[in-house]
Write an enzyme that holds these catalytic residues in place. Structure first.
Site, PDB file in Angstrom:
ATOM      1  N   GLU A 112       0.836  -1.206   0.000  1.00 58.12           N
ATOM      2  CA  GLU A 112       0.000   0.000   0.000  1.00 58.12           C
ATOM      3  C   GLU A 112       0.870   1.255   0.000  1.00 58.12           C
ATOM      4  O   GLU A 112       0.647   2.184  -0.770  1.00 58.12           O
ATOM      5  CB  GLU A 112      -0.909  -0.009   1.219  1.00 58.12           C
ATOM      6  CG  GLU A 112      -1.800   1.221   1.339  1.00 58.12           C
ATOM      7  CD  GLU A 112      -2.085   1.570   2.786  1.00 58.12           C
ATOM      8  OE1 GLU A 112      -2.174   2.769   3.092  1.00 58.12           O
ATOM      9  OE2 GLU A 112      -2.201   0.644   3.602  1.00 58.12           O
TER      10      GLU A 112
ATOM     11  N   GLU B 187       9.875   3.554   2.215  1.00 53.73           N
ATOM     12  CA  GLU B 187       8.655   3.184   2.922  1.00 53.73           C
ATOM     13  C   GLU B 187       8.931   2.202   4.048  1.00 53.73           C
ATOM     14  O   GLU B 187       8.205   2.171   5.044  1.00 53.73           O
ATOM     15  CB  GLU B 187       7.641   2.593   1.941  1.00 53.73           C
ATOM     16  CG  GLU B 187       7.215   3.553   0.847  1.00 53.73           C
ATOM     17  CD  GLU B 187       6.846   4.930   1.389  1.00 53.73           C
ATOM     18  OE1 GLU B 187       6.155   5.007   2.434  1.00 53.73           O
ATOM     19  OE2 GLU B 187       7.274   5.927   0.799  1.00 53.73           O
TER      20      GLU B 187
END
Length: 807
Positions: free
Chosen positions: A255, A326
């Site tokens: 995501e 991330e």
């Protein structure tokens, strides 16, 4: 974007009424994780504050939804926030918030916390449901051939100090004298009534559904609020529950990487569009809130938005640099979310779902695994789950041309994945289904090569079995709390921590979700709502003037699409020294309700309240925001409920209300409470879990801090002690039909001769209207000011009332 129990936000905005949550810039609410009927009793800081404030939206979706908070209190001298206790299922979601800002500032992932959906302001938005169970479903008057149901006329209610609605217990025309509240016309036989109740509820008349050849399902709903804007949500039916043992947190990682790595999404910055994403147990959602067009361009923005979602969901670039960036962000989130509330919620979830992976698949993942994954590992998980046939696109907003929108969807998504597909895409029959958990996974075959220019090889051929879509979400098995379903009851679990200050205990009951698809299903939910609504007000009346041993008693009955079950929870909080007495009182009051049921007056009042709130919601059909409509549709589909608009919802509820009887309400509601009221009985449902969260030490006046000792056996004994307490039936509360008669009112008018005077000395007129605010000011001759505003909602309600009465 975080996992189950977490919310991650770039430039996170924390709502003042929601702890540990990130919110979008436009303050759109998160989808409730579980529909519920929350009945809460809490203490108030002072007697002066002891007044019941009914939430703005207590309707088919909100009276029973997890968003409903009942500000009620008993004066035990403790000042507490009137919020539903954080719960482990309260939407463990990861949320990526992106607002218009310099790109250098847009990827600062500030927080990753539990999204406690239940901790909401008591002033709720009107949402398109009529009675949610977090089952939630709005409710159409269904006209059947040869079948007509008499509309139940319920007296208008007045407002009392202890209950939100108080109406006369005397039904008009002596209805109560008829056996069992027989409200059905005599000519309608039992068979005809059963045929009516078994008939299907109407579907939303404006909701358009379709499916592309590659399997992508889409829903389109025109909605004018807010004008010139739309919501586009891409729901991929994969979440943390689909992760293998060595992949815990990888859906959340994807995501992050897919969303923040999208160049096409970045191009929308400056257009007024806002984007977001979150990961949960059962799905990952990417969504964009956008204007329909911009001042600088005559073109439609929808194609650009859809193109961005296509890239994010199905064509992300897993660059090593982005993965590392991330990874650092997620590891930082892990450190930020390790709060005592999070630990408590994890304990509750782990014990509630101890038999399946829901207890161990928190979307945020495990730190040691997050540190190890490379881009190839992440890419393989994406290839296995992120494909059109495993996704649903929702478009809700100011859309005028459905055909044009369908064409745009086909143009952008139509070829996605088709170059690799050889097998037939899954049929839409499983869409939103909550069928038997024995239904196997559905496979979507792929060609052996990625293009016709390459020769097939064993590596490519292996992809044939990789892409799967579960017919049931989430794909887990539950141990249901049904009579005879379990042989041995699990002993109460105790979570003890030094950061806890008060005692709390949760008793859980877990059953399959009952889809609301027929009038009979809706009637069943209505009866449960009426029954459960009584507990809160009874405790409020009985204990508000005393010094009760509890801080709060909450009863919650809710459906969860993300967990695939319906959970009933009794939560009791108290001072550690009073924990045993608090449990006794809670069990005693639940027993009283179960054994004797609601009274005729309670049935009249609560049915009237539900119908009035449903009617108000129907009047606001043109004022529901696109995001509220979309959230409702998504949750309803996950639960398998029929989706209706607000007007259909009210008319359907109105239709079944006339068939409800006191006997059936008490019989239906009693079954919900048996796991508490019949605790220990061999024929009663066993609690799914009993979890107490307690401090390690307590302060005793004159002694100081001492170790707090408690055992599972003591908890069981306290519950059984509540079962042995004597109980009596609730006395019928006779409320007059009117506080003052028409003749008395007319007499007072003659005696007092009331009139209006100028609102202030500066004006000579009796009515002052402010065009800017729309407020009209008046002042009575005794000096009391009267201010009012005729908004669109009020006018709609007034028009509905006039149409009904014929005035």
């Amino acid at each position: 974007m975080a996992g189950s129990a977490y919310v991650v936000g770039c430039v996170a905005v924390v709502h003042p009424h929601i702890r540990w949550s990130s919110f979008r810039e436009d303050s759109h609410r998160r989808t409730p994780s579980r529909s519920s009927n929350l009945i809460a009793l809490r203490s108030s800081p002072s007697p002066s504050s002891r007044s019941f404030t009914r939430p703005t939206s207590t309707t088919f979706q909100s009276i029973l939804s997890s968003q409903t908070r009942w500000p009620c209190e008993v004066g035990n001298g403790r000042s507490r926030s009137l919020k539903k206790k954080s719960s482990c299922w309260s939407h463990y979601t990861s949320k990526e918030q992106v607002i218009e800002a310099p790109l250098s500032k847009q990827h600062k992932c500030i927080s990753c916390f539990l999204n406690h959906c239940r901790n909401r302001s008591s002033i709720n938005k009107f949402v398109p449901r009529v009675l949610s169970d977090k089952s939630t479903f709005p409710l159409l008057k269904h006209t059947l051939d040869n079948v007509s149901v008499k509309r139940l006329h319920v007296l208008n209610a007045t407002v009392g100090p202890d209950e939100p609605h108080a109406a006369s217990t005397a039904w008009p025309d002596g209805i109560l004298e008829k056996q069992g509240l027989d409200l059905v016309d005599p000519e309608i036989g039992k068979a005809e009534l059963e045929r009516f109740l078994s008939s299907e509820l109407p579907s939303h008349p404006k909701l358009y559904r379709g499916q592309l050849k590659n399997g992508l399902r889409y829903l389109i709903l025109p909605n004018k609020v807010p004008p010139n804007r739309f919501e586009a949500h891409m729901e991929v039916h994969v979440g943390s529950i689909d992760e293998e043992d060595d992949e815990q947190g990888i859906a959340h990682m994807i995501e992050h990487v897919a969303f923040l790595g999208s160049k096409k999404r970045e191009k929308l910055l400056g257009t007024g569009a806002r984007s977001n994403a979150y990961t949960d147990f059962h799905h990952t959602v990417f969504h964009i809130h956008s204007p329909t067009s911009t001042k600088d361009s005559d073109g439609d923005l929808l194609p650009s938005v859809l193109d961005a979602l296509n890239e994010i969901a199905f064509q992300p670039k897993f660059l090593a640099s982005r993965v590392e960036k991330e990874r650092r962000a997620i590891l930082s989130e892990l450190q930020m979310m390790n709060t005592i509330e999070y630990r408590v919620d994890c304990q509750l979830l782990q014990h509630l779902h101890s038999e399946n992976k829901l207890s161990e698949r928190f979307p945020i993942g495990l730190e040691e695994q997050i540190k190890k994954w490379d881009a190839d590992k992440i890419r393989k998980f994406h290839e296995r789950w992120y494909f059109p046939a495993n996704a649903t696109l929702y478009i809700v907003g100011d859309i005028d041309n459905i055909s044009k929108t369908v064409y745009q969807i086909e143009a952008i998504f139509g070829q996605t994945g088709m170059e690799n597909e050889t097998a037939t895409a899954p049929t839409p029959s499983a869409f939103g289904a909550m069928a038997s958990f024995l239904v196997p996974k559905l496979s979507v075959g792929l060609a052996g090569s990625l293009s016709h220019d390459k020769s097939p090889n064993p590596v490519d051929q292996s992809k044939f079995i990789k892409k799967e879509r579960h017919a049931v979400r989430p794909p887990v098995m539950h141990n249901w709390s049904l009579p005879g379903s379990n042989e041995d009851m699990n002993s109460p679990q105790i979570f003890q921590h030094e950061l806890l200050q008060n005692f709390s205990i949760n008793m859980f009951c877990k059953i399959p979700v009952n889809k609301v698809q027929t009038y009979g299903d809706l009637r069943n939910v209505l009866m449960k709502r009426i029954f459960l609504s009584a507990l809160h007000f009874r405790i409020n009346t009985r204990y508000k003037s005393s010094n009760p041993p509890f801080t709060s008693i909450e009863l919650d009955h809710s459906d969860s699409g993300r967990e695939g079950c319906t959970v009933t929870t009794l939560t009791v909080t108290a001072e550690p020294k009073n924990w045993q007495s608090a449990i006794k009182v809670a069990v005693q009051e639940v027993r009283r309700l179960k054994e004797f049921g609601v009274t005729k007056g309670e049935l009249a009042r609560y049915l009237d309240a539900l119908l009035k709130d449903s009617e108000q919601l129907a009047a606001m059909i043109d004022n529901v925001s696109s995001v509220d409509n979309l959230d409702f549709i998504m949750e309803s589909d996950a639960l398998g409920h029929t989706v209706m608009d607000q007007r259909q919802g009210h008319e359907s509820l109105d239709s079944v209300a006339g068939t409800v009887t006191l006997e059936e309400v008490n019989s239906t509601g009693a079954k919900v409470l048996e796991f508490i009221s019949d605790f220990g009985n061999a024929t009663s449902p066993l609690p799914a879990a009993i979890v107490a969260c307690v401090p390690t030490k307590v302060h005793i006046e004159g002694i100081g801090e001492v170790e707090f000792k408690i055992s599972p056996g003591e908890i069981t004994a306290a519950i059984k002690a509540g079962l042995e307490e004597p109980i009596e039936a609730e006395p019928e509360l006779e409320v007059p039909k009117e506080l003052i008669s028409s003749s008395q009112l007319q007499k007072l008018r003659v005696e007092r001769n009331p009139s209006f005077i100028p609102p202030s000395p500066e004006v000579n007129i009796t009515k002052v209207h402010d065009k800017e605010t729309g407020i009209t000011q008046l002042r009575l001759s005794n000096g009391i000011p009267v201010n009012y505003k005729m908004d669109r909602c009020f006018l709609n309600i007034l028009q509905c009332f006039e149409n009904r009465t014929g005035d």
